[in-house]
Design an enzyme around this catalytic site. Structure first.
Site, mmCIF file in Angstrom:
data_model
loop_
_atom_site.group_PDB
_atom_site.id
_atom_site.type_symbol
_atom_site.label_atom_id
_atom_site.label_comp_id
_atom_site.label_asym_id
_atom_site.label_seq_id
_atom_site.Cartn_x
_atom_site.Cartn_y
_atom_site.Cartn_z
ATOM 1 N N TYR A 37 -13.261 -3.738 12.820
ATOM 2 C CA TYR A 37 -11.751 -3.050 12.068
ATOM 3 C C TYR A 37 -10.578 -3.465 13.238
ATOM 4 O O TYR A 37 -9.661 -3.726 12.826
ATOM 5 C CB TYR A 37 -12.121 -1.476 11.840
ATOM 6 C CG TYR A 37 -10.580 -0.892 11.553
ATOM 7 C CD1 TYR A 37 -9.987 -1.284 10.382
ATOM 8 C CD2 TYR A 37 -10.035 0.116 12.791
ATOM 9 C CE1 TYR A 37 -9.035 -0.441 10.160
ATOM 10 C CE2 TYR A 37 -9.111 0.656 12.338
ATOM 11 C CZ TYR A 37 -8.231 0.401 11.113
ATOM 12 O OH TYR A 37 -7.135 1.127 10.949
ATOM 13 N N LYS A 90 -7.274 -5.628 13.382
ATOM 14 C CA LYS A 90 -6.025 -4.812 13.759
ATOM 15 C C LYS A 90 -5.205 -5.975 15.125
ATOM 16 O O LYS A 90 -3.975 -5.893 15.176
ATOM 17 C CB LYS A 90 -6.070 -3.461 14.037
ATOM 18 C CG LYS A 90 -6.171 -2.903 12.607
ATOM 19 C CD LYS A 90 -5.216 -2.767 11.636
ATOM 20 C CE LYS A 90 -5.259 -1.866 10.810
ATOM 21 N NZ LYS A 90 -4.235 -2.100 9.631
ATOM 22 N N GLY A 96 1.018 -1.396 0.049
ATOM 23 C CA GLY A 96 -0.047 -0.117 -0.216
ATOM 24 C C GLY A 96 0.847 1.195 0.024
ATOM 25 O O GLY A 96 0.532 2.399 0.852
ATOM 26 N N ASN A 141 1.529 -2.522 5.616
ATOM 27 C CA ASN A 141 0.859 -1.290 5.785
ATOM 28 C C ASN A 141 -0.757 -1.182 4.872
ATOM 29 O O ASN A 141 -1.518 -0.594 5.541
ATOM 30 C CB ASN A 141 1.906 -0.006 5.056
ATOM 31 C CG ASN A 141 0.845 1.070 4.805
ATOM 32 O OD1 ASN A 141 0.578 1.824 5.850
ATOM 33 N ND2 ASN A 141 0.242 1.614 3.697
#
Length: 250
Positions: free
Chosen positions: A156, A160, A11, A89
């Protein structure tokens, strides 16, 4: 600080990945710029790095696809002969009013990109690093959402958190090979992804929750990534730095 090192950055065309790539180029790394759809931006970053006197290539790959990830690593080795640094990333954001507003399609897409993609890239690069027997550094971008989850960003945050556990596990199991794995967890940062999910009202409210009273700059996150990627952190592994203006103090 990174002379002679080869770094893959997923990314790398926009946002934090872009700033990491430019900072690595400034520190004389050879940089592999991965992108999925931001070809123009990735090529612009490549040109900037080359103007600094460093080498760079761009490689299109969807990290949610294992074969694409494998090609990304193989292309890097073919071009430069080795891989010393991996920056995980690339990722997808997802925020709704509550978890009940998230569709199954959104959930699976998020997990495929954030978790599967990080797993694919980490295992493929680990395999290459162990073949090389020269150690290496893997840094994954997490989020302050892990420390401050809400119903709307729960999925989300879960993705992570999975990345963080993977990094800690790899750090524990592969340290004997000189491979270090660490985590950088940004708070709200001035990127397109964050701007997409923050209304003006929400931005004002969140800013008041940050002791430094502002959103972060991607360049500030890149500095923390450089610390973990370089020999400045040669005796640091399995750790996390919050780059969030102090938001997670509370």
């Amino acid at each position: 600080m990174l002379t002679g090192k080869v770094a893959i950055i997923t990314g790398a065309g926009t946002g934090i990945g872009k700033e990491v790539a430019k900072l690595f180029g400034k520190n004389h790394a050879s940089v592999v710029l991965n992108y999925r759809s931001s070809e123009k931006q990735a090529n612009e970053v490549k040109e900037e790095i080359e103007k600094m006197g460093s080498k760079a290539i761009t490689v299109k790959a969807d990290i949610s696809n294992y074969d694409d990830c494998k090609n990304l690593v193989q292309t890097t080795v073919k071009e430069f002969g080795h891989v010393d640094i991996l920056i995980n990333n690339s990722g997808m954001g997802l925020t709704r009013d509550t978890i009940l507003d998230i569709t199954n399609e959104e959930y699976h897409r998020l997990m495929t990109i954030n978790v599967d993609g990080t797993y694919y890239m980490t295992t493929l690069v680990l395999e290459q690093m162990e073949k090389q027997k020269t150690g290496g550094s893997i840094v994954s971008i997490s989020s302050s959402a892990v420390a401050q989850p809400s119903s709307g960003n729960g999925v989300y945050a879960m993705s992570k958190a999975a990345i963080e556990l993977l990094m800690r596990s790899v750090a524990q199991n592969h340290g004997e090979h000189g491979i270090r794995c660490n985590i950088v967890a940004p708070g709200p940062t001035e990127t397109n992804m964050v701007n997409e999910y923050f209304s003006e009202e929400k931005r004002k409210r969140v800013t008041k929750e940050i002791p430094l009273r502002r959103f972060g700059d991607p360049k500030e996150t890149a500095q923390a990534v450089l610390f973990f990627a370089s020999d400045m952190s040669s005796y640091v592994t399995g750790q996390k730095i919050h780059v969030d203006g102090g938001r997670t103090i509370r």
